[in-house]
Design an enzyme around this catalytic site. Structure first.
Site, mmCIF file in Angstrom:
data_model
loop_
_atom_site.group_PDB
_atom_site.id
_atom_site.type_symbol
_atom_site.label_atom_id
_atom_site.label_comp_id
_atom_site.label_asym_id
_atom_site.label_seq_id
_atom_site.Cartn_x
_atom_site.Cartn_y
_atom_site.Cartn_z
ATOM 1 N N GLY A 72 22.346 73.437 -115.773
ATOM 2 C CA GLY A 72 23.220 72.872 -116.961
ATOM 3 C C GLY A 72 24.763 72.340 -116.561
ATOM 4 N N CYS A 130 21.729 62.891 -119.229
ATOM 5 C CA CYS A 130 22.625 63.876 -120.038
ATOM 6 C C CYS A 130 22.140 63.672 -121.718
ATOM 7 C CB CYS A 130 23.970 63.517 -119.968
ATOM 8 S SG CYS A 130 24.701 63.894 -118.303
ATOM 9 N N GLY A 217 10.767 69.129 -106.268
ATOM 10 C CA GLY A 217 9.738 69.389 -105.312
ATOM 11 C C GLY A 217 8.467 68.397 -105.022
ATOM 12 N N GLY A 244 10.321 65.244 -104.249
ATOM 13 C CA GLY A 244 9.293 65.890 -103.526
ATOM 14 C C GLY A 244 9.576 65.507 -102.081
#
Length: 303
Positions: A72, A130, A217, A244
């Site tokens: 956040g 955002c 990832g 990743g």
């Protein structure tokens, strides 16, 4: 000797490997593990106009081949950055880039104006993932009109290279990329995290306090590669690829698909020296394959 340097507008990186925002703080946090001057650049933790506490815990969760986060944008605000962090990083021999965030266009502009005054910050990465509080929380980057509006406003306030970070949570990322290019983006970076969630079967509750979070990832690499390739077909500005990247081969694949540079993120949580290892791996690949310039890798996909 091979030339690892790459350019985005007038900004030169000594090599194409950067850190991804949110994964190494402001750079100081990983300085004990590697020489930051060996990297092309450091994209620092997301910064907002005012301090933010971030989301409630738990806000991170490991997943198969990846992780979810819902931190956040916790940070102490731009004034703290200017007073307490900028003096410590401004003379390090690398390119330090501020990841800029806001909940309104006015916040983006005011924050950017402050960053624009810092001589040793050569560029910003404008995060348009955002939530726009004036539009009911919809992210700026999920529609062309809202993406164009924030990029256009920030472009007027900022006279250095502007990289716009794109959300993958859209139907057609190439359209968004073209939209921000048309409003003055000097480069685009992609992809940000994919929206995901985790459930605890024993408690029957969501693992994250926010229920959903951003997946990163190796699990997202095929999607990220596809999006980089699609955007490369659509825009003329440079692309910074991410999603990743765990080793030099991953980074090279992103460059072949169309990226001029890459950002390494989740891998840093496993081993903070991985970005430096990737630099060495790209150099070795180029030497082995007789590639004199890193820029020759970009978009070299054979179809």
């Amino acid at each position: 000797m091979v030339d690892l340097s790459v350019r985005i507008k007038d900004l030169k990186f000594k090599n194409p490997v950067l850190t991804a925002s949110g994964t190494c703080g402001f750079g100081e946090e990983i300085a004990d593990f590697m020489d930051l001057s060996k990297l092309g650049g450091i994209v620092m933790k997301g910064t907002t106009l005012k301090p933010r506490e971030g989301n409630d815990y738990p806000r991170m969760a490991e997943t198969p081949s990846g992780m979810l986060n819902a931190v956040g944008l916790q940070n102490k605000g731009v004034e703290n950055f200017i007073q307490n962090i900028y003096p410590n990083i401004k003379d390090i021999d690398s390119q330090f880039i501020v990841n800029v965030n806001g909940s309104t266009i006015e916040e983006y502009v005011e924050l950017t104006e402050k960053i624009n005054e810092l001589d040793k910050i050569p560029a910003i990465e404008l995060n348009i993932s955002c939530p726009n509080v004036k539009e009911g929380g919809m992210a700026f980057g999920v529609s062309c009109p809202s993406a164009e509006a924030v990029v256009r406003a920030v472009r007027k306030a900022y006279d250095k290279p502007m990289i716009v970070k794109l959300s993958p949570n859209v139907t057609n990322i190439a359209e968004i990329a073209k939209a921000v290019e048309g409003q003055g983006a000097d480069a685009v970076s992609l992809v940000n995290t994919l929206l995901g969630m985790a459930v605890d079967a024993n408690s029957r509750k969501p693992v994250l306090s926010t229920i959903t979070g951003g997946l990163s990832g190796p699990a997202i690499k095929p999607i990220a590669l596809r999006m980089v390739w699609q955007v490369y077909q659509a825009v003329k500005v440079p692309i910074i690829g991410m999603g990743g990247i765990m080793n030099a081969t991953d980074a090279i694949e992103f460059m072949i698909a169309g990226a001029s540079a890459v950002e390494v993120g989740t891998a840093i949580f496993i081993d903070p020296t991985i970005p430096v290892q990737i630099v060495s791996g790209i150099q070795a690949y180029m030497e082995t394959n007789g590639i004199q310039s890193a820029s020759k890798l970009t978009g070299s996909l054979q179809i």
